[in-house]
Design an enzyme around this catalytic site. Structure first.
Site, mmCIF file in Angstrom:
data_model
loop_
_atom_site.group_PDB
_atom_site.id
_atom_site.type_symbol
_atom_site.label_atom_id
_atom_site.label_comp_id
_atom_site.label_asym_id
_atom_site.label_seq_id
_atom_site.Cartn_x
_atom_site.Cartn_y
_atom_site.Cartn_z
ATOM 1 N N MET A 76 9.834 18.649 28.036
ATOM 2 C CA MET A 76 8.897 19.159 27.026
ATOM 3 C C MET A 76 8.095 20.306 27.622
ATOM 4 O O MET A 76 7.487 20.159 28.687
ATOM 5 C CB MET A 76 7.931 18.048 26.572
ATOM 6 C CG MET A 76 8.539 16.967 25.701
ATOM 7 S SD MET A 76 9.430 17.554 24.243
ATOM 8 C CE MET A 76 8.169 18.522 23.377
ATOM 9 N N GLY A 128 5.091 24.983 16.823
ATOM 10 C CA GLY A 128 4.298 26.215 16.867
ATOM 11 C C GLY A 128 3.285 26.304 17.990
ATOM 12 O O GLY A 128 2.344 27.096 17.912
ATOM 13 N N HIS A 187 15.336 13.208 18.584
ATOM 14 C CA HIS A 187 14.325 13.213 19.648
ATOM 15 C C HIS A 187 13.259 12.182 19.289
ATOM 16 O O HIS A 187 12.406 12.425 18.436
ATOM 17 C CB HIS A 187 13.735 14.632 19.757
ATOM 18 C CG HIS A 187 12.621 14.754 20.754
ATOM 19 N ND1 HIS A 187 11.794 15.854 20.813
ATOM 20 C CD2 HIS A 187 12.204 13.922 21.745
ATOM 21 C CE1 HIS A 187 10.922 15.691 21.786
ATOM 22 N NE2 HIS A 187 11.140 14.523 22.357
ATOM 23 N N HIS A 215 18.161 19.619 15.920
ATOM 24 C CA HIS A 215 17.168 18.788 16.596
ATOM 25 C C HIS A 215 16.280 18.117 15.543
ATOM 26 O O HIS A 215 15.651 18.792 14.730
ATOM 27 C CB HIS A 215 16.354 19.712 17.511
ATOM 28 C CG HIS A 215 15.394 19.022 18.405
ATOM 29 N ND1 HIS A 215 15.744 18.522 19.636
ATOM 30 C CD2 HIS A 215 14.072 18.764 18.266
ATOM 31 C CE1 HIS A 215 14.686 17.999 20.221
ATOM 32 N NE2 HIS A 215 13.644 18.122 19.408
ATOM 33 N N ASP A 267 12.023 22.122 25.148
ATOM 34 C CA ASP A 267 11.534 21.968 23.773
ATOM 35 C C ASP A 267 10.050 22.308 23.688
ATOM 36 O O ASP A 267 9.227 21.640 24.305
ATOM 37 C CB ASP A 267 11.776 20.496 23.361
ATOM 38 C CG ASP A 267 11.393 20.218 21.912
ATOM 39 O OD1 ASP A 267 11.046 21.151 21.186
ATOM 40 O OD2 ASP A 267 11.468 19.031 21.537
ATOM 41 N N ASP A 290 13.091 15.745 15.038
ATOM 42 C CA ASP A 290 11.921 15.212 15.731
ATOM 43 C C ASP A 290 11.387 13.967 15.033
ATOM 44 O O ASP A 290 10.894 14.045 13.904
ATOM 45 C CB ASP A 290 10.811 16.284 15.764
ATOM 46 C CG ASP A 290 11.089 17.353 16.795
ATOM 47 O OD1 ASP A 290 11.377 16.999 17.948
ATOM 48 O OD2 ASP A 290 11.014 18.551 16.447
ATOM 49 N N SER A 296 14.944 23.104 15.362
ATOM 50 C CA SER A 296 14.207 21.872 15.073
ATOM 51 C C SER A 296 13.788 21.870 13.606
ATOM 52 O O SER A 296 13.036 22.757 13.161
ATOM 53 C CB SER A 296 12.961 21.790 15.955
ATOM 54 O OG SER A 296 12.074 20.828 15.427
ATOM 55 N N MET A 349 8.559 11.188 14.987
ATOM 56 C CA MET A 349 7.207 10.937 15.510
ATOM 57 C C MET A 349 6.595 9.732 14.812
ATOM 58 O O MET A 349 6.677 9.629 13.580
ATOM 59 C CB MET A 349 6.327 12.160 15.257
ATOM 60 C CG MET A 349 6.855 13.439 15.871
ATOM 61 S SD MET A 349 5.769 14.804 15.440
ATOM 62 C CE MET A 349 6.587 16.148 16.282
ATOM 63 N N MET A 372 10.098 10.525 19.624
ATOM 64 C CA MET A 372 8.741 10.550 20.199
ATOM 65 C C MET A 372 8.031 9.326 19.649
ATOM 66 O O MET A 372 7.147 9.417 18.777
ATOM 67 C CB MET A 372 8.039 11.859 19.789
ATOM 68 C CG MET A 372 8.574 13.056 20.552
ATOM 69 S SD MET A 372 8.085 14.611 19.815
ATOM 70 C CE MET A 372 9.335 14.745 18.543
#
Ligand code: DX5
Ligand code: ZN
Length: 231
Positions: free
Chosen positions: A143, A151, A72, A39, A181, A41, A16, A43, A74
């Site tokens: 998820m 983290g 992905h 990947h 993930d 992300d 990611s 957001m 979100m």
């Protein structure tokens, strides 16, 4: 499109880029070139309490990576922004079931664009909500942390959800990829794979290591110890 990678009878590792050093994104992506999937992300600050990348990050990733790009999403209302992400040409588009009333329509549009369709569930969302779209999707993303940040610590209840999803897949005689993930490292990799996962996303466990190639190999080896359902 490298469809063969998703069909490959093996565990796939997906670094990611949320955990990468963004001041040198090109070389960071080059450092994970032995991975199968990258990947990305996305957001929006609404669906999750953080803001990250937009469609341009998908375009940049595509230029620097030879494997599959998984976007992905979100984001709230993926229906409204879907075309922007389709134009960025990822190989896989993952949206959240919680963010749309029209999952079936989204899946159809993603497929029409020649992209793999993937649907995701948050930790508090039951996989039974996916029952009626399971035969349509190429991948399900479970998820294993509350989305928004890298983290975080793996949520152990995820293992039951993966088993339940594998069971549902058996009932419907379908075999989508099952991706996990959040909080994946060499300790959690084996148990998620044992439960039925076959794509592992990892941020910190890869970009936090000096040798990314070795970190990817290490995760692959750890995960493969739990692999029985692909062989
Ligand atoms: C969390 C993101 C994850 C994140 C994983 O909202 O969807 O992809 O980058 O990071 P790690 O592997 O560090 O938990
Ligand atoms: Zn993610």
């Amino acid at each position: 499109m490298s469809k063969a990678i998703l069909d490959k009878k093996d565990l796939l590792i997906a670094p990611s880029i949320l955990a990468a050093d963004l001041s040198q994104l090109g070389s960071e992506i080059a450092s994970v070139s032995n991975a199968d999937v990258l990947h990305v992300d996305i957001m929006d600050g609404h669906f999750v309490p953080n803001i990250s990348f937009g469609p341009n990050a998908v375009r940049t990733s595509r230029k620097c990576f030879g494997g599959l790009i998984d976007a992905h999403l979100m984001i709230s209302n993926p229906d409204e922004l879907l075309e922007n992400f389709i134009q960025a040409k990822p190989d896989i588009l993952t949206f959240h079931i919680e963010a749309t009333n029209h999952a079936d329509r989204l899946i159809s549009r993603i497929h029409e664009a020649g992209i793999f369709a993937s649907v995701s569930v948050n930790p508090a969302t039951s996989v039974s909500l996916l029952e009626d779209v399971l035969p349509e999707v190429d991948m399900v993303l479970i998820m294993s942390v509350n989305p928004g940040f890298g983290g975080q610590t793996f949520i152990p209840q995820t293992l039951n959800k993966i088993r339940k999803l594998r069971h549902l897949c058996g009932l419907y005689r379908v075999n989508p990829r099952i991706e996990v993930d959040g909080g994946i490292d060499t300790t959690t990799a084996k148990s998620v794979v044992e439960a039925g996962a076959d794509v592992l996303v990892a941020g910190l466990a890869i970009f936090g290591q000096e040798s990314r190639a070795e970190a990817i190999e290490g995760l692959h080896a750890a995960g493969r110890k739990g692999l029985t359902h692909l062989v």
